[in-house]
Design a protein around this motif. Structure first.
Motif, PDB file in Angstrom:
ATOM      1  N   VAL A 180     -13.638  12.138  -1.449  1.00  0.00           N
ATOM      2  CA  VAL A 180     -14.214  10.187  -1.806  1.00  0.00           C
ATOM      3  C   VAL A 180     -12.380   9.127  -1.315  1.00  0.00           C
ATOM      4  O   VAL A 180     -12.283   8.267  -1.606  1.00  0.00           O
ATOM      5  N   PRO A 181     -11.820   9.216  -2.579  1.00  0.00           N
ATOM      6  CA  PRO A 181     -10.565   8.944  -3.354  1.00  0.00           C
ATOM      7  C   PRO A 181      -9.671   8.731  -1.478  1.00  0.00           C
ATOM      8  O   PRO A 181      -8.793   7.742  -1.631  1.00  0.00           O
ATOM      9  N   GLY A 182      -9.742   9.993  -0.849  1.00  0.00           N
ATOM     10  CA  GLY A 182      -9.145   9.641   0.632  1.00  0.00           C
ATOM     11  C   GLY A 182      -9.658   8.589   1.582  1.00  0.00           C
ATOM     12  O   GLY A 182      -8.941   7.910   2.323  1.00  0.00           O
ATOM     13  N   GLN A 183     -11.598   8.691   1.873  1.00  0.00           N
ATOM     14  CA  GLN A 183     -11.859   7.741   2.334  1.00  0.00           C
ATOM     15  C   GLN A 183     -11.635   5.974   1.967  1.00  0.00           C
ATOM     16  O   GLN A 183     -11.683   5.045   2.429  1.00  0.00           O
ATOM     17  N   ALA A 184     -11.085   6.102   0.615  1.00  0.00           N
ATOM     18  CA  ALA A 184     -11.391   4.714   0.215  1.00  0.00           C
ATOM     19  C   ALA A 184      -9.306   4.406   0.119  1.00  0.00           C
ATOM     20  O   ALA A 184      -9.089   3.305   0.236  1.00  0.00           O
ATOM     21  N   LEU A 185      -8.879   5.458   0.116  1.00  0.00           N
ATOM     22  CA  LEU A 185      -6.824   4.804   1.305  1.00  0.00           C
ATOM     23  C   LEU A 185      -7.416   4.427   2.017  1.00  0.00           C
ATOM     24  O   LEU A 185      -6.754   3.062   2.598  1.00  0.00           O
ATOM     25  N   LEU A 186      -7.786   4.888   2.941  1.00  0.00           N
ATOM     26  CA  LEU A 186      -8.615   4.462   4.425  1.00  0.00           C
ATOM     27  C   LEU A 186      -8.533   3.354   4.567  1.00  0.00           C
ATOM     28  O   LEU A 186      -8.448   2.435   5.048  1.00  0.00           O
ATOM     29  N   GLY A 187      -9.682   3.126   3.453  1.00  0.00           N
ATOM     30  CA  GLY A 187     -10.428   1.737   3.643  1.00  0.00           C
ATOM     31  C   GLY A 187      -9.091   0.698   3.167  1.00  0.00           C
ATOM     32  O   GLY A 187      -9.461  -0.477   3.505  1.00  0.00           O
ATOM     33  N   LEU A 188      -8.525   0.835   2.022  1.00  0.00           N
ATOM     34  CA  LEU A 188      -7.680  -0.009   1.904  1.00  0.00           C
ATOM     35  C   LEU A 188      -6.617  -0.688   2.287  1.00  0.00           C
ATOM     36  O   LEU A 188      -5.946  -1.309   3.081  1.00  0.00           O
ATOM     37  N   THR A 189      -6.357   0.654   2.949  1.00  0.00           N
ATOM     38  CA  THR A 189      -4.940   0.466   4.331  1.00  0.00           C
ATOM     39  C   THR A 189      -5.446  -0.436   5.141  1.00  0.00           C
ATOM     40  O   THR A 189      -4.971  -1.450   5.658  1.00  0.00           O
ATOM     41  N   ARG A 190      -6.826   0.104   5.872  1.00  0.00           N
ATOM     42  CA  ARG A 190      -7.168  -0.968   7.057  1.00  0.00           C
ATOM     43  C   ARG A 190      -7.569  -3.368   6.248  1.00  0.00           C
ATOM     44  O   ARG A 190      -6.567  -3.632   7.440  1.00  0.00           O
ATOM     45  N   GLU A 191      -7.128  -2.699   5.117  1.00  0.00           N
ATOM     46  CA  GLU A 191      -7.606  -4.329   4.426  1.00  0.00           C
ATOM     47  C   GLU A 191      -6.662  -4.848   3.535  1.00  0.00           C
ATOM     48  O   GLU A 191      -6.169  -5.511   3.704  1.00  0.00           O
ATOM     49  N   TYR A 192      -4.904  -3.757   3.631  1.00  0.00           N
ATOM     50  CA  TYR A 192      -3.835  -4.291   2.916  1.00  0.00           C
ATOM     51  C   TYR A 192      -3.482  -5.428   4.278  1.00  0.00           C
ATOM     52  O   TYR A 192      -3.456  -5.511   5.408  1.00  0.00           O
ATOM     53  N   ASP A 193      -2.881  -6.100   3.488  1.00  0.00           N
ATOM     54  CA  ASP A 193      -1.569  -7.112   3.997  1.00  0.00           C
ATOM     55  C   ASP A 193      -0.377  -6.888   4.345  1.00  0.00           C
ATOM     56  O   ASP A 193       0.531  -6.695   3.319  1.00  0.00           O
ATOM     57  N   GLU A 194       0.398  -6.049   5.581  1.00  0.00           N
ATOM     58  CA  GLU A 194       1.641  -5.675   5.519  1.00  0.00           C
ATOM     59  C   GLU A 194       2.361  -6.630   5.646  1.00  0.00           C
ATOM     60  O   GLU A 194       3.726  -6.159   5.185  1.00  0.00           O
ATOM     61  N   ALA A 195       2.687  -7.947   5.875  1.00  0.00           N
ATOM     62  CA  ALA A 195       3.505  -9.165   5.807  1.00  0.00           C
ATOM     63  C   ALA A 195       4.018  -9.440   4.002  1.00  0.00           C
ATOM     64  O   ALA A 195       5.260  -9.358   4.166  1.00  0.00           O
ATOM     65  N   HIS A 196       2.498  -9.392   3.807  1.00  0.00           N
ATOM     66  CA  HIS A 196       2.680 -10.051   2.091  1.00  0.00           C
ATOM     67  C   HIS A 196       1.668  -9.234   0.807  1.00  0.00           C
ATOM     68  O   HIS A 196       2.432  -9.876  -0.051  1.00  0.00           O
ATOM     69  N   GLY A 197       1.930  -7.981   1.279  1.00  0.00           N
ATOM     70  CA  GLY A 197       1.183  -7.264   0.376  1.00  0.00           C
ATOM     71  C   GLY A 197       0.299  -7.864  -0.284  1.00  0.00           C
ATOM     72  O   GLY A 197      -0.483  -8.478   0.119  1.00  0.00           O
ATOM     73  N   GLY A 198      -0.769  -6.745  -0.712  1.00  0.00           N
ATOM     74  CA  GLY A 198      -2.108  -6.792  -1.359  1.00  0.00           C
ATOM     75  C   GLY A 198      -3.236  -6.654  -0.721  1.00  0.00           C
ATOM     76  O   GLY A 198      -3.397  -6.325   0.754  1.00  0.00           O
ATOM     77  N   PHE A 199      -4.457  -7.498  -0.521  1.00  0.00           N
ATOM     78  CA  PHE A 199      -5.788  -7.339   0.150  1.00  0.00           C
ATOM     79  C   PHE A 199      -6.862  -8.111   0.480  1.00  0.00           C
ATOM     80  O   PHE A 199      -6.494  -8.981   0.173  1.00  0.00           O
ATOM     81  N   GLY A 200      -6.840  -8.240   2.160  1.00  0.00           N
ATOM     82  CA  GLY A 200      -7.705  -9.446   2.429  1.00  0.00           C
ATOM     83  C   GLY A 200      -6.652 -10.578   2.302  1.00  0.00           C
ATOM     84  O   GLY A 200      -5.138 -10.672   2.364  1.00  0.00           O
ATOM     85  N   GLY A 201      -6.972 -11.715   2.772  1.00  0.00           N
ATOM     86  CA  GLY A 201      -6.272 -13.189   2.986  1.00  0.00           C
ATOM     87  C   GLY A 201      -6.806 -14.037   2.309  1.00  0.00           C
ATOM     88  O   GLY A 201      -7.275 -13.533   0.972  1.00  0.00           O
ATOM     89  N   ALA A 202      -6.683 -15.260   2.087  1.00  0.00           N
ATOM     90  CA  ALA A 202      -6.796 -16.067   1.050  1.00  0.00           C
ATOM     91  C   ALA A 202      -7.957 -16.244   0.919  1.00  0.00           C
ATOM     92  O   ALA A 202      -9.064 -16.325   1.295  1.00  0.00           O
ATOM     93  N   PRO A 203      -8.645 -16.765  -0.655  1.00  0.00           N
ATOM     94  CA  PRO A 203      -7.268 -16.740  -1.957  1.00  0.00           C
ATOM     95  C   PRO A 203      -7.388 -15.437  -1.919  1.00  0.00           C
ATOM     96  O   PRO A 203      -7.911 -13.759  -1.252  1.00  0.00           O
ATOM     97  N   LYS A 204      -6.128 -15.085  -2.007  1.00  0.00           N
ATOM     98  CA  LYS A 204      -5.688 -13.298  -2.933  1.00  0.00           C
ATOM     99  C   LYS A 204      -5.418 -12.847  -4.698  1.00  0.00           C
ATOM    100  O   LYS A 204      -5.134 -14.128  -4.843  1.00  0.00           O
TER     101      LYS A 204
END
Length: 684
Positions: A180-204
Motif C-alpha cells: 500500500v505505501p509503495g502504491q501510494a508513493l507511485l501515485g504521489l510521484t505522478r502528482e508531484y510538481d517537479e519544477a516547484h515542489g508540492g503536489f498538484g497545481g494552484a491553489p497549492k
C-alpha cells in the motif's frame, strides 16, 4: 427579535454580534422558532480568519435592507466551523455532493428538521460572473418555500437519503500491507510538481502529512525518491512567499503553484504540523534550512499565538488595515514595496533587501507590492547583515496594524502544537519550548478535560466552551501527550493519553472497527459524520489510529493494537487511489509496518549518560518509534512511570537502552552511537 450572539465565546460569532441580522447560535430553540414561524433556516458557516467570510459579512450581513429581508423570512443561524466541525462536515458534504465544490463561507437553507434543500457558498451583493446576487438567492428560496412546498420537502428528503446512501463500508477493509505505501508513493510521484515542489497545481496547500509519510517511508525502506520529494517541497515552501521570511510561520496556502503569493491567514494547525515536519526533516538529513524553519515556526507560535492561559490561539486573520487607505485588505501586514524597504533600511540596505527578497517595482502581489521570498540564502559573509536587515524590517512591520487573532483554544490543534514544540525543544536543546508544550498540555487537562476525561472542543480566556470534543480532539491531544511523555520522561502524560484512547474505544468506535467523528451520545444531526480523509489537518480517524498504535507500543495493550489495525483498513482502500488525502493514515501505516519500535532508556534522569541515550532515542528516525526514559521499574511493572521500563536493568550499573519490535529485542546497549545505529537505518 434580536441578535443572540453577544454571549457566545467564539470570536467568529462575536464578530457578527452587532450585525442587523437576528442571528441565532445553533440550538434547538432556533429550529423551534423556525417551526413556529413556518419559515426556513438560513445556516451560515465560517470562521474568523476566513477572508471571504469577512467580505460576505460586510457586503450583506451588515446591510440593513438585506438583514431586514433575512429577519422577516428566515431564522438565521451562525456557526463557527472550528467550534462545531461536526455540523460543518455534515452540511459541507451535502454542498459538495450537490454542487461539486465547497468552501467557506458556506450558506445552506434548511427546513425546521435541519434537512437541507438549497446550497451555496459566497454570494455577491449584485449579480456577478454568472452568480446570482445574495438578494436574488433569498428571494428565490423564499418563493420556492411559499409557492412549491411539496417540491422543497421532496428535495430535502432526497438529499438526506442520498447522504445516508453515501456511507462507505471502510470497516471491512483489510489491514494494509507493504504494497500500500509503495502504491501510494507511485501515485504521489505522478502528482508531484517537479519544477516547484508540492503536489498538484494552484491553489497549492502545504502537504505536511504527506511529507511525514515520505520521511517515514524513506526511513523504513531507504527509498531516495520519497526523501527527495519531501526535501524539495520543504525547501520550495520555505523559500516562497507562503513562509513568513521575517517572522516565521506559514500561511494557509499559496494561490499559485510557485508558492509566491499566499492566502495570508496563519492557522495553528498548519504551523504545528509543518514545524514538526521540518524538525523531522532535519532529524533525517541534518538540513540547516529545515532546522531554521522548524525553530522560527516554533518561535512564531509562541510569540504570536500563545495566550495568557498557556494555550495557543487558533489563527491570525488574512486581512489587516492598510495604513495608506484605512481599509481592511488582505496581506497589508506582510507585503512591501522597494520604497518601503528603503524608508526602513536606507538606500544601500534597501536595494540589497529588495534583491534578496524578490521585491520588485512591478510587485509580485497587488498594487505594486511584493510578498517577501528568499530564493537564495545569501552569501555566508553577509549573514550578519541579513540578520540585521530582517530584524529591522520585523520591528518596522510590528508598527503596522496587526491582523486580528482568533483567541479560542481548540483542543485538537493544541495537541498538535504540544507534539511539535516538545520535539523541537528536545532536538534543538530548547528547554523553553518543552516548557511551553507542557504548559499547553496542562491547560488541556485543567480546562478541557472533565472528571471523566472527556474533552471539550474549545476554551477561551480560561473558560471552557459548551461544545463536546470530537474524534480529532481525542486523537490529536493523545498524540501530543504521548510525544510529551517521550520527551520529558514524565509518565503522567502517558496515563492521560490512555484515558483519551480508552474513550475512543468506548465512544467513537463502530462494531466493525471504523471510527465516527462524534461520540455515540453526541447531538444527532441528519447524519453522523465519519470522514477518514486527511485534508488541512489529520482526520480524527487517522489521528486516533496513530495514538492507539503508539499507546499500544508503550503498554503492550492488545486491545489498543487491534483497534489501531482495524481503523487502518481504510488506508488500504484510499492510499493507492488518493494518497494526497490520506497522508497521516499512510504515516501511521509506516509505523505499523516498522513495528513500531519500542525504546526504553533506563537510568537516572539526572545522569548525563541517561540524557545522551535519551537524546539518541529521540533522534532515531524509525517510523513512529515510542520512547520511554527514566528509572527502571520492577519486573511486574508495578514501579516506574512507563511499562516499557519494567524489568529493564542497568547493564554494569550504567544507563542502558533497549530496542524491541514485533516481540523481538536487540541487545541492550549503553552506547548512544550504537543505539542510534539500531534506530537510524532502513531495515526489511
Amino acid at each position: 427579535m434580536s441578535n443572540r450572539l453577544a454571549n457566545e465565546t467564539s470570536p467568529y460569532l462575536l464578530q457578527h454580534a452587532d450585525n442587523p441580522v437576528d442571528w441565532w447560535p445553533w440550538s434547538p430553540e432556533a429550529f423551534a422558532a423556525a417551526r413556529e414561524r413556518g419559515v426556513p433556516v438560513l445556516l451560515s458557516v465560517g470562521y474568523s480568519s476566513c477572508h471571504w467570510c469577512h467580505v460576505f459579512s460586510s457586503e450583506s450581513f451588515e446591510d440593513e435592507l438585506t438583514a431586514a429581508y433575512m429577519n422577516e423570512h428566515f431564522v438565521n443561524v451562525k456557526v463557527d466551523r472550528e467550534e462545531r466541525p461536526d455540523i460543518d462536515a455534515v452540511y459541507m458534504e451535502a454542498v459538495q455532493a450537490a454542487t461539486g465544490q465547497g468552501g467557506w463561507p458556506m450558506t445552506v437553507f434548511l427546513n425546521a428538521e435541519a434537512e437541507p434543500f438549497y446550497f451555496g457558498t459566497y454570494f455577491p451583493p449584485e449579480p456577478r460572473h454568472g452568480m446570482p446576487s445574495f438578494t436574488q438567492v433569498l428571494e428565490g428560496v423564499r418563493a420556492a418555500w411559499v409557492g412549491r412546498p411539496e417540491e422543497v420537502a421532496e428535495v430535502a428528503r432526497r438529499i438526506v437519503g442520498d447522504l445516508a446512501g453515501r456511507q462507505l463500508d471502510y470497516g471491512k477493509a483489510a489491514l494494509p500491507g507493504a504494497e500500500v505505501p509503495g502504491q501510494a508513493l507511485l501515485g504521489l510521484t505522478r502528482e508531484y510538481d517537479e519544477a516547484h515542489g508540492g503536489f498538484g497545481g494552484a491553489p497549492k496547500f502545504p502537504p505536511s502529512m504527506v511529507i511525514e509519510f515520505l520521511l517515514r517511508h524513506h526511513a523504513r525502506t531507504g527509498a531516495e525518491g520519497a526523501l527527495e520529494m519531501a526535501e524539495r517541497t520543504c525547501e520550495a515552501m520555505a523559500r516562497g512567499g507562503i513562509y513568513d521570511q521575517l517572522g516565521g510561520g506559514f500561511a494557509r496556502y499559496s494561490v499559485d503553484r510557485e508558492w509566491v503569493v499566499p492566502h495570508f491567514e496563519k492557522m495553528l494547525y498548519d504551523n504545528a504540523l509543518l514545524c514538526r515536519a521540518y524538525a523531522h526533516l532535519w532529524r533525517t538529513t541534518g538540513s540547516a534550512l529545515a532546522r531554521r524553519v522548524a525553530l522560527e515556526t516554533a518561535d512564531f507560535m509562541v510569540r504570536e499565538l500563545r495566550t495568557r492561559e498557556g494555550g495557543f490561539a487558533s489563527a491570525l486573520d488574512a486581512d489587516s488595515e492598510d495604513p495608506a487607505t484605512g481599509e481592511h485588505v488582505e496581506g497589508a501586514y506582510y507585503a512591501w514595496t522597494p520604497t518601503q524597504l528603503t524608508e526602513v533600511l536606507g538606500q544601500e540596505d534597501g536595494a540589497f533587501a529588495a534583491a534578496l527578497f524578490g521585491v520588485t517595482e512591478e510587485g509580485t502581489f497587488e498594487h505594486g507590492t511584493s510578498v517577501l521570498q528568499l530564493p537564495e540564502d545569501g552569501e555566508e559573509a553577509d549573514a550578519d547583515r541579513i540578520a540585521g536587515i530582517k530584524a529591522r524590517l520585523l520591528a518596522a512591520r510590528a508598527g503596522r496594524p496587526a491582523p486580528g487573532r482568533d483567541d479560542k483554544i481548540v483542543a485538537a490543534w493544541n495537541g498538535l502544537a504540544v507534539a511539535a514544540l516538545a520535539e523541537c525543544g528536545a532536538y534543538f536543546d530548547r528547554p523553553d519550548l518543552v516548557e511551553r508544550a507542557t504548559e499547553a498540555a496542562d491547560l488541556l487537562v485543567r480546562v478541557h478535560m472533565d472528571g471523566r476525561a472527556r474533552l471539550a472542543r474549545t476554551s477561551k480566556d480560561g473558560a471552557v466552551g459548551v461544545n463536546a470534543g470530537v474524534l480529532e480532539d481525542y486523537g490529536d491531544v493523545a498524540e501530543g501527550f504521548l510525544a510529551l511523555a517521550s520527551v520529558t520522561g514524565e509518565g503522567v502524560w502517558l496515563e492521560f493519553a490512555g484515558f483519551l484512547v480508552d474513550l475512543v474505544l468506548d465512544r467513537f468506535t463502530a462494531e466493525d472497527g471504523s471510527l465516527y467523528d462524534t461520540a455515540h451520545d453526541a447531538e444527532r444531526l441528519i447524519r453522523r459524520p465519519q470522514d477518514p480523509t486527511d485534508t488541512a489537518a489529520p482526520s480524527g480517524w487517522t489521528a486516533a489510529a496513530g495514538a492507539l498504535l503508539s499507546y499500544a507500543a508503550h503498554t503492550g495493550s492488545e486491545a489498543h493494537r487491534t483497534a489501531a489495525e482495524r481503523a487502518l483498513g481504510v488506508v488500504g482502500a484510499l492510499g493507492p487511489r488518493a494518497p494526497r488525502f490520506i497522508g497521516q493514515g499512510l504515516a501511521v501505516v509506516e509505523a505499523l509496518l516498522d513495528g513500531p519500535r519500542e525504546v526504553a532508556v533506563a537510568g537516572h534522569p539526572e545522569d548525563p549518560a541517561t540524557a545522551a541515550l535519551h537524546r539518541a532515542a529521540l533522534l532515531g528516525a524509525a517510523p513512529g518509534a515510542v520512547v520511554a526514559a527514566g528509572l527502571p521499574g520492577k519486573a511486574d511493572g508495578s514501579v516506574g512511570e512507563f511499562p516499557l521500563l519494567a524489568g529493564r536493568a542497568l547493564v554494569g550499573d550504567v544507563p542502558t537502552a533497549y530496542v524491541c519490535r514485533h516481540f523481538v529485542c536487540a541487545l541492550p546497549t549503553t552506547d548512544p552511537a550504537e543505539l542510534a545505529g539500531q534506530l537510524a537505518t532502513a531495515r526489511p
